[in-house]
Design a protein around this motif. Structure first.
Motif, PDB file in Angstrom:
ATOM      1  N   PRO A 110      59.870  35.923  43.182  1.00  0.00           N
ATOM      2  CA  PRO A 110      58.854  35.666  41.976  1.00  0.00           C
ATOM      3  C   PRO A 110      57.563  36.217  42.597  1.00  0.00           C
ATOM      4  O   PRO A 110      56.419  36.690  42.013  1.00  0.00           O
ATOM      5  CB  PRO A 110      58.931  34.183  41.641  1.00  0.00           C
ATOM      6  CG  PRO A 110      60.127  33.644  42.000  1.00  0.00           C
ATOM      7  CD  PRO A 110      60.635  34.408  43.358  1.00  0.00           C
ATOM      8  N   LYS A 111      57.315  35.890  44.002  1.00  0.00           N
ATOM      9  CA  LYS A 111      56.132  36.603  44.699  1.00  0.00           C
ATOM     10  C   LYS A 111      55.982  38.101  44.615  1.00  0.00           C
ATOM     11  O   LYS A 111      54.866  38.568  44.244  1.00  0.00           O
ATOM     12  CB  LYS A 111      56.177  35.830  46.219  1.00  0.00           C
ATOM     13  CG  LYS A 111      54.943  36.297  47.076  1.00  0.00           C
ATOM     14  CD  LYS A 111      54.946  36.010  48.351  1.00  0.00           C
ATOM     15  CE  LYS A 111      55.213  34.489  48.482  1.00  0.00           C
ATOM     16  NZ  LYS A 111      54.168  33.614  48.134  1.00  0.00           N
ATOM     17  N   ALA A 112      57.113  38.825  45.063  1.00  0.00           N
ATOM     18  CA  ALA A 112      57.244  40.203  44.928  1.00  0.00           C
ATOM     19  C   ALA A 112      56.908  40.462  43.578  1.00  0.00           C
ATOM     20  O   ALA A 112      56.266  41.677  43.280  1.00  0.00           O
ATOM     21  CB  ALA A 112      58.404  40.495  45.369  1.00  0.00           C
ATOM     22  N   ALA A 113      57.674  40.061  42.519  1.00  0.00           N
ATOM     23  CA  ALA A 113      57.418  40.324  40.939  1.00  0.00           C
ATOM     24  C   ALA A 113      55.968  40.119  40.535  1.00  0.00           C
ATOM     25  O   ALA A 113      55.392  41.029  39.930  1.00  0.00           O
ATOM     26  CB  ALA A 113      58.301  39.600  40.232  1.00  0.00           C
ATOM     27  N   GLY A 114      55.181  38.995  40.940  1.00  0.00           N
ATOM     28  CA  GLY A 114      53.839  38.974  40.839  1.00  0.00           C
ATOM     29  C   GLY A 114      52.825  40.028  41.469  1.00  0.00           C
ATOM     30  O   GLY A 114      51.926  40.605  40.833  1.00  0.00           O
ATOM     31  N   ILE A 115      53.559  40.481  42.725  1.00  0.00           N
ATOM     32  CA  ILE A 115      52.696  41.620  43.198  1.00  0.00           C
ATOM     33  C   ILE A 115      53.073  43.055  42.267  1.00  0.00           C
ATOM     34  O   ILE A 115      52.130  43.670  42.359  1.00  0.00           O
ATOM     35  CB  ILE A 115      53.218  41.914  44.700  1.00  0.00           C
ATOM     36  CG1 ILE A 115      52.869  40.472  45.719  1.00  0.00           C
ATOM     37  CG2 ILE A 115      53.046  43.002  45.230  1.00  0.00           C
ATOM     38  CD1 ILE A 115      51.338  40.457  45.759  1.00  0.00           C
ATOM     39  N   ALA A 116      54.165  43.286  42.051  1.00  0.00           N
ATOM     40  CA  ALA A 116      54.404  44.159  41.209  1.00  0.00           C
ATOM     41  C   ALA A 116      53.622  44.692  39.862  1.00  0.00           C
ATOM     42  O   ALA A 116      53.102  45.375  39.718  1.00  0.00           O
ATOM     43  CB  ALA A 116      56.009  44.250  40.604  1.00  0.00           C
ATOM     44  N   VAL A 117      53.413  43.385  39.546  1.00  0.00           N
ATOM     45  CA  VAL A 117      52.657  43.330  38.249  1.00  0.00           C
ATOM     46  C   VAL A 117      51.072  43.508  38.611  1.00  0.00           C
ATOM     47  O   VAL A 117      50.312  44.378  37.941  1.00  0.00           O
ATOM     48  CB  VAL A 117      52.677  42.022  37.259  1.00  0.00           C
ATOM     49  CG1 VAL A 117      51.809  41.853  36.044  1.00  0.00           C
ATOM     50  CG2 VAL A 117      54.290  41.738  36.631  1.00  0.00           C
ATOM     51  N   LEU A 118      50.710  42.868  39.585  1.00  0.00           N
ATOM     52  CA  LEU A 118      49.174  43.248  40.024  1.00  0.00           C
ATOM     53  C   LEU A 118      48.998  44.627  40.417  1.00  0.00           C
ATOM     54  O   LEU A 118      48.254  45.064  40.184  1.00  0.00           O
ATOM     55  CB  LEU A 118      49.060  42.299  41.249  1.00  0.00           C
ATOM     56  CG  LEU A 118      47.800  42.177  41.858  1.00  0.00           C
ATOM     57  CD1 LEU A 118      46.925  41.707  40.884  1.00  0.00           C
ATOM     58  CD2 LEU A 118      47.753  41.310  43.053  1.00  0.00           C
ATOM     59  N   LEU A 119      50.107  45.161  41.144  1.00  0.00           N
ATOM     60  CA  LEU A 119      49.915  46.531  41.231  1.00  0.00           C
ATOM     61  C   LEU A 119      49.740  47.412  40.139  1.00  0.00           C
ATOM     62  O   LEU A 119      49.034  48.232  39.980  1.00  0.00           O
ATOM     63  CB  LEU A 119      51.394  46.984  42.142  1.00  0.00           C
ATOM     64  CG  LEU A 119      51.020  46.847  43.832  1.00  0.00           C
ATOM     65  CD1 LEU A 119      52.561  47.167  44.277  1.00  0.00           C
ATOM     66  CD2 LEU A 119      50.111  47.522  44.462  1.00  0.00           C
ATOM     67  N   THR A 120      50.497  47.112  39.186  1.00  0.00           N
ATOM     68  CA  THR A 120      50.513  47.980  37.719  1.00  0.00           C
ATOM     69  C   THR A 120      48.954  47.762  37.337  1.00  0.00           C
ATOM     70  O   THR A 120      48.362  48.619  36.744  1.00  0.00           O
ATOM     71  CB  THR A 120      51.425  47.242  36.818  1.00  0.00           C
ATOM     72  OG1 THR A 120      52.753  47.475  37.545  1.00  0.00           O
ATOM     73  CG2 THR A 120      51.309  48.162  35.550  1.00  0.00           C
ATOM     74  N   PHE A 121      48.651  46.389  37.229  1.00  0.00           N
ATOM     75  CA  PHE A 121      47.276  46.025  36.797  1.00  0.00           C
ATOM     76  C   PHE A 121      46.209  46.796  37.560  1.00  0.00           C
ATOM     77  O   PHE A 121      45.541  47.802  37.017  1.00  0.00           O
ATOM     78  CB  PHE A 121      46.834  44.689  36.945  1.00  0.00           C
ATOM     79  CG  PHE A 121      47.068  43.980  35.524  1.00  0.00           C
ATOM     80  CD1 PHE A 121      46.197  44.110  34.680  1.00  0.00           C
ATOM     81  CD2 PHE A 121      48.263  43.361  35.465  1.00  0.00           C
ATOM     82  CE1 PHE A 121      46.323  43.247  33.426  1.00  0.00           C
ATOM     83  CE2 PHE A 121      48.371  42.501  34.445  1.00  0.00           C
ATOM     84  CZ  PHE A 121      47.416  42.625  33.191  1.00  0.00           C
ATOM     85  N   ILE A 122      46.117  46.714  38.915  1.00  0.00           N
ATOM     86  CA  ILE A 122      45.303  47.369  39.826  1.00  0.00           C
ATOM     87  C   ILE A 122      45.234  49.059  39.546  1.00  0.00           C
ATOM     88  O   ILE A 122      44.055  49.613  39.619  1.00  0.00           O
ATOM     89  CB  ILE A 122      45.369  47.027  41.198  1.00  0.00           C
ATOM     90  CG1 ILE A 122      45.080  45.541  41.200  1.00  0.00           C
ATOM     91  CG2 ILE A 122      44.426  47.820  42.178  1.00  0.00           C
ATOM     92  CD1 ILE A 122      43.755  45.052  41.081  1.00  0.00           C
ATOM     93  N   GLN A 123      46.277  49.619  39.561  1.00  0.00           N
ATOM     94  CA  GLN A 123      46.567  50.900  39.384  1.00  0.00           C
ATOM     95  C   GLN A 123      46.249  51.369  38.174  1.00  0.00           C
ATOM     96  O   GLN A 123      45.749  52.740  37.790  1.00  0.00           O
ATOM     97  CB  GLN A 123      47.893  51.386  39.790  1.00  0.00           C
ATOM     98  CG  GLN A 123      48.237  51.158  41.244  1.00  0.00           C
ATOM     99  CD  GLN A 123      49.665  51.385  41.615  1.00  0.00           C
ATOM    100  OE1 GLN A 123      50.717  51.660  40.878  1.00  0.00           O
ATOM    101  NE2 GLN A 123      50.032  51.571  43.013  1.00  0.00           N
ATOM    102  N   GLY A 124      46.470  50.654  37.064  1.00  0.00           N
ATOM    103  CA  GLY A 124      45.971  51.238  35.747  1.00  0.00           C
ATOM    104  C   GLY A 124      44.432  51.183  35.591  1.00  0.00           C
ATOM    105  O   GLY A 124      43.966  51.765  34.666  1.00  0.00           O
ATOM    106  N   PHE A 125      43.947  50.149  36.255  1.00  0.00           N
ATOM    107  CA  PHE A 125      42.316  50.106  36.297  1.00  0.00           C
ATOM    108  C   PHE A 125      41.725  50.501  37.570  1.00  0.00           C
ATOM    109  O   PHE A 125      40.538  50.027  37.840  1.00  0.00           O
ATOM    110  CB  PHE A 125      41.879  48.555  36.083  1.00  0.00           C
ATOM    111  CG  PHE A 125      42.533  47.848  34.590  1.00  0.00           C
ATOM    112  CD1 PHE A 125      41.548  48.120  33.762  1.00  0.00           C
ATOM    113  CD2 PHE A 125      43.819  47.411  34.522  1.00  0.00           C
ATOM    114  CE1 PHE A 125      41.893  47.492  32.637  1.00  0.00           C
ATOM    115  CE2 PHE A 125      43.854  46.851  33.309  1.00  0.00           C
ATOM    116  CZ  PHE A 125      43.163  46.901  32.232  1.00  0.00           C
TER     117      PHE A 125
END
Length: 493
Positions: free
Chosen positions: A257-272
């Motif tokens: 779950p930690k890795a999955a949270g990082i995956a979503v966080l990366l998607t957010f950061i790269q999107g913005f």
């Protein structure tokens, strides 16, 4: 997407080929429930073998879906990209290790509960939710996939069916509900500002919105992700849940779950990314959360007498280091992040494998009860010393290499930008790596430098073999980091 109903249905049907892996997990979920109905004995063994084979087959489906088009599908809700494949491989591998831990567990009442069908099927549901998190391309899908993972995790936390498990599950549920509400409110603000739920459209829709409201909305949205990765100040649930839940599940919670949270966080950061680079508020927020997580995790771990609680606070500190890799917003930072995650899987699972087998024979996970274990079982002692050194981030283990990559990315960012903020994080991270020595080496100290008092620990050869398999990569990737970096570069870049 302005399409007619028939066009939308056709688009969804065409997208099914991109969801072979997730469809297979759904089939496996149902199959485990049905198979249990016909079993009267050896449920742990039979259902474990079925789940293990099912996840092994799932690697083939992940590979198959990864060779297709990387464009968004399912009406833009999901997208397969190279980083999502890395995370899906990680989730699948983590799931297989957990099942092996369950199959190799003894008959201790703390761990050997009877509801194997429900446990394995719900566990497969968590992996399905994690896969969807890694592919999420839409705020709605992010929320739904996180809730699938969270609600299932709440249920599995209490699977010991004792008082401590119930208390841990309630705390997990309460803190999870609060963080979910905060995240949902932030998402609603982003939708209200931009008029869209798709990441790429949100970023462009925020161009004419004042900066402070956008930072508030993004900060509240990221709060739910900070909860999922056990980052401070959303970490309070972590030690109680780690102590209460079955140990194989705790090992999984500490990684996947930690890795999955990082995956979503990366998607957010790269999107913005353009917004983040222009307005440093989000970077400062990530830096503050990273520093707070490292500080609280390390100093709280020093005082712990329970090995699982110690590793719980350790995981909070590691969340901070993972965030440090994102802050430079550079290719070297992202490369370091993926390398760190790849090594973190082996480090944490190896640590929890030892704790599980120790807990089964000694009755609890007290660090003081490990006195003399290294002298009585020198092979196990050497393996545990290697694991703890890797978690600290010292040579000659790949834990050192992983932290070196992250610190190198921070130093590079400081040299390129001249920002004192990057230098502060760099020095702060180095200082806290030294602090980690005080608690990680506590276990080897008791194992080798305290006399054996009524030693009850025992371990089977097959259990030792699993510990060896998880520990050897920590040495191998120190001397041959190019093997892992080469694989990651081929997969991701």
């Amino acid at each position: 997407m302005n399409l007619s109903l028939s066009d939308k249905l056709n688009h969804i049907l065409e997208s099914i080929s991109s969801l072979y892996a997730e469809g297979w997990l759904a089939v496996l979920f149902i199959a485990l429930i049905i198979i249990e109905l016909f079993l009267t004995s050896k449920k742990k063994l039979v259902l474990g073998v079925v789940a293990l084979i099912g996840l092994a087959i799932n690697f083939l489906f992940i590979q198959k879906t990864g060779t297709g088009n990387e464009a968004p599908f399912m009406l833009g809700l999901l997208a397969i990209h190279k980083s999502s494949l890395f995370f899906k491989y990680l989730f699948n591998f983590s799931g297989m290790v957990v099942i092996l831990m369950m199959m190799l567990s003894g008959n201790n009442k703390q761990e050997d509960f009877k509801n194997y069908g429900e446990f394995y099927s719900l566990f497969i549901a968590i992996i399905l939710g994690l896969n969807l998190m890694a592919m999420a391309n839409n705020l709605l899908m992010v929320y739904l996939s996180i809730e699938l993972v969270s609600i299932t995790s709440y249920v599995l936390t209490v699977f010991k069916f004792d008082k401590k498990g119930a208390e841990g599950g309630i705390k997990y549920l309460l803190f999870g509900a609060i963080s979910s509400g905060v995240m949902l409110y932030g998402m609603s603000l982003l939708y209200g500002f931009s008029g869209s739920l798709v990441f790429s459209e949100i970023a462009s829709g925020l161009a004419h919105i004042p900066t402070i409201p956008v930072i508030i909305a993004l900060g509240m949205t990221l709060g739910g992700l900070f909860f999922k990765i056990s980052a401070a100040p959303f970490h309070i649930w972590t030690p109680d849940v780690y102590e209460a839940a079955p140990t194989p599940l705790v090992a999984f919670f500490s990684v996947a779950p930690k890795a999955a949270g990082i995956a979503v966080l990366l998607t957010f950061i790269q999107g913005f990314e353009n917004f983040v680079q222009e307005e440093k508020g989000i970077i400062y927020l990530l830096g503050f959360v990273a520093g707070l997580s490292i500080l609280i995790g390390n100093f709280s771990a020093i005082w712990q007498k329970s090995a699982k609680r110690m590793l719980a606070y350790s995981s909070i500190a590691h969340s901070g280091f993972l965030l440090l890799a994102i802050i430079p917003l550079s290719a070297s930072g992202y490369s370091g992040l993926y390398f760190y995650l790849g090594i973190y899987v082996f480090m944490n699972f190896a640590a929890f494998v030892f704790i599980q087998f120790f807990e089964e024979t000694s009755g609890n996970d007290s660090i003081e009860k490990m006195k003399g274990t290294g002298l009585s079982f020198p092979v196990i002692g050497i393996l545990v010393v290697t694991i703890m050194i890797a978690l600290t981030g010292l040579p000659i283990t790949a834990g050192f290499t992983a932290k070196l990559f992250i610190f190198s990315a921070l130093w590079e960012a400081y040299q390129n930008s001249g920002e004192g903020f990057m230098l502060t994080l760099f020095i702060f991270g180095l200082f806290n790596t030294l602090i980690a020595l005080f608690y990680y080496l506590k276990i080897p100290f008791f194992m080798f430098f305290r006399p054996n008092e009524n030693q009850q620990f025992s371990i089977q050869p097959v259990q030792t073999a699993l510990l060896v398999v998880l520990t050897l990569p920590l040495i191998f990737f120190f001397f041959k980091p190019d093997v892992l970096t080469g694989f990651l570069n081929t997969l991701l870049f």
